[in-house]
Design a protein around this motif. Structure first.
Motif, PDB file in Angstrom:
ATOM      1  N   GLU A 156     -39.807  -3.377  12.550  1.00 48.10           N
ATOM      2  CA  GLU A 156     -38.832  -2.296  12.734  1.00 48.10           C
ATOM      3  C   GLU A 156     -39.475  -1.085  13.405  1.00 48.10           C
ATOM      4  OE1 GLU A 156     -36.400   0.742   9.858  1.00 48.10           O
ATOM      5  OE2 GLU A 156     -36.640  -1.325   9.180  1.00 48.10           O
ATOM      6  N   LEU A 157     -40.691  -0.713  12.970  1.00 42.80           N
ATOM      7  CA  LEU A 157     -41.382   0.429  13.573  1.00 42.80           C
ATOM      8  C   LEU A 157     -41.761   0.147  15.022  1.00 42.80           C
ATOM      9  CD1 LEU A 157     -43.670   1.578  10.619  1.00 42.80           C
ATOM     10  CD2 LEU A 157     -41.768   2.854  11.627  1.00 42.80           C
ATOM     11  N   ILE A 158     -42.168  -1.069  15.315  1.00 47.48           N
ATOM     12  CA  ILE A 158     -42.514  -1.441  16.690  1.00 47.48           C
ATOM     13  C   ILE A 158     -41.283  -1.317  17.586  1.00 47.48           C
ATOM     14  CG2 ILE A 158     -43.178  -3.373  18.179  1.00 47.48           C
ATOM     15  CD1 ILE A 158     -45.061  -4.260  15.848  1.00 47.48           C
ATOM     16  N   GLN A 159     -40.148  -1.813  17.108  1.00 44.19           N
ATOM     17  CA  GLN A 159     -38.918  -1.730  17.887  1.00 44.19           C
ATOM     18  C   GLN A 159     -38.501  -0.272  18.126  1.00 44.19           C
ATOM     19  OE1 GLN A 159     -36.327  -4.185  15.519  1.00 44.19           O
ATOM     20  NE2 GLN A 159     -36.824  -6.029  16.678  1.00 44.19           N
ATOM     21  N   LYS A 160     -38.637   0.558  17.104  1.00 47.72           N
ATOM     22  CA  LYS A 160     -38.310   1.979  17.260  1.00 47.72           C
ATOM     23  C   LYS A 160     -39.235   2.644  18.278  1.00 47.72           C
ATOM     24  CE  LYS A 160     -36.355   2.901  12.690  1.00 47.72           C
ATOM     25  NZ  LYS A 160     -36.543   3.655  11.433  1.00 47.72           N
ATOM     26  N   LEU A 188     -40.819   1.185  20.776  1.00 52.04           N
ATOM     27  CA  LEU A 188     -40.465   0.700  22.117  1.00 52.04           C
ATOM     28  C   LEU A 188     -39.201   1.368  22.648  1.00 52.04           C
ATOM     29  CD1 LEU A 188     -41.247  -3.111  21.795  1.00 52.04           C
ATOM     30  CD2 LEU A 188     -42.496  -1.415  23.135  1.00 52.04           C
ATOM     31  N   GLN A 189     -38.208   1.546  21.781  1.00 56.85           N
ATOM     32  CA  GLN A 189     -36.975   2.222  22.203  1.00 56.85           C
ATOM     33  C   GLN A 189     -37.258   3.668  22.596  1.00 56.85           C
ATOM     34  OE1 GLN A 189     -34.381   1.725  18.860  1.00 56.85           O
ATOM     35  NE2 GLN A 189     -33.742  -0.338  19.453  1.00 56.85           N
ATOM     36  N   SER A 190     -38.127   4.325  21.843  1.00 53.62           N
ATOM     37  CA  SER A 190     -38.476   5.714  22.155  1.00 53.62           C
ATOM     38  C   SER A 190     -39.207   5.807  23.484  1.00 53.62           C
ATOM     39  CB  SER A 190     -39.341   6.311  21.041  1.00 53.62           C
ATOM     40  OG  SER A 190     -38.630   6.365  19.839  1.00 53.62           O
ATOM     41  N   ILE A 191     -40.095   4.858  23.738  1.00 56.46           N
ATOM     42  CA  ILE A 191     -40.837   4.849  25.005  1.00 56.46           C
ATOM     43  C   ILE A 191     -39.882   4.609  26.168  1.00 56.46           C
ATOM     44  CG2 ILE A 191     -42.556   3.571  26.358  1.00 56.46           C
ATOM     45  CD1 ILE A 191     -44.070   3.167  23.661  1.00 56.46           C
ATOM     46  N   GLU A 192     -38.964   3.646  26.009  1.00 57.80           N
ATOM     47  CA  GLU A 192     -38.023   3.325  27.076  1.00 57.80           C
ATOM     48  C   GLU A 192     -37.083   4.495  27.382  1.00 57.80           C
ATOM     49  OE1 GLU A 192     -36.160  -0.272  25.776  1.00 57.80           O
ATOM     50  OE2 GLU A 192     -37.880  -1.510  26.338  1.00 57.80           O
ATOM     51  N   SER A 193     -36.733   5.273  26.362  1.00 55.66           N
ATOM     52  CA  SER A 193     -35.849   6.413  26.595  1.00 55.66           C
ATOM     53  C   SER A 193     -36.639   7.696  26.849  1.00 55.66           C
ATOM     54  CB  SER A 193     -34.901   6.600  25.404  1.00 55.66           C
ATOM     55  OG  SER A 193     -35.629   6.882  24.233  1.00 55.66           O
ATOM     56  N   GLU A 194     -37.946   7.544  27.041  1.00 52.46           N
ATOM     57  CA  GLU A 194     -38.864   8.629  27.393  1.00 52.46           C
ATOM     58  C   GLU A 194     -38.917   9.732  26.340  1.00 52.46           C
ATOM     59  OE1 GLU A 194     -38.293   9.949  31.414  1.00 52.46           O
ATOM     60  OE2 GLU A 194     -38.378   7.913  32.192  1.00 52.46           O
ATOM     61  N   LYS A 195     -38.768   9.373  25.099  1.00 52.98           N
ATOM     62  CA  LYS A 195     -38.951  10.298  23.985  1.00 52.98           C
ATOM     63  C   LYS A 195     -40.368  10.071  23.455  1.00 52.98           C
ATOM     64  CE  LYS A 195     -34.083  10.167  22.699  1.00 52.98           C
ATOM     65  NZ  LYS A 195     -33.125   9.750  21.656  1.00 52.98           N
TER      66      LYS A 195
END
Length: 55
Positions: free
Chosen positions: A22-26, A28-35
């Motif tokens: 779950e933390l890995i997915q979060k 990755l999502q943050s990196i993809e949305s440039e957060k």
């Protein structure tokens, strides 16, 4: 069988694995949305859970 495996019900390890995924997915999502600050916080959480991250 129990003599061979001291922990035949590894629920604790399974729960930790789910939390790490779950933390890995979060992260990755943050990196993809440039957060990137948020991604850094998730990566720090992963490291605190014992996951080694080498760049």
């Amino acid at each position: 069988m129990i003599d061979q495996n001291l922990d035949p019900f590894p629920f604790e390890r399974l729960d930790k694995g789910k939390k790490l995924i779950e933390l890995i997915q979060k992260a990755l999502q943050s990196i993809e949305s440039e957060k990137l600050i948020e991604a850094g916080m998730h990566i720090k959480e992963l490291e605190m859970e014992g996951l080694k991250i080498e760049l």
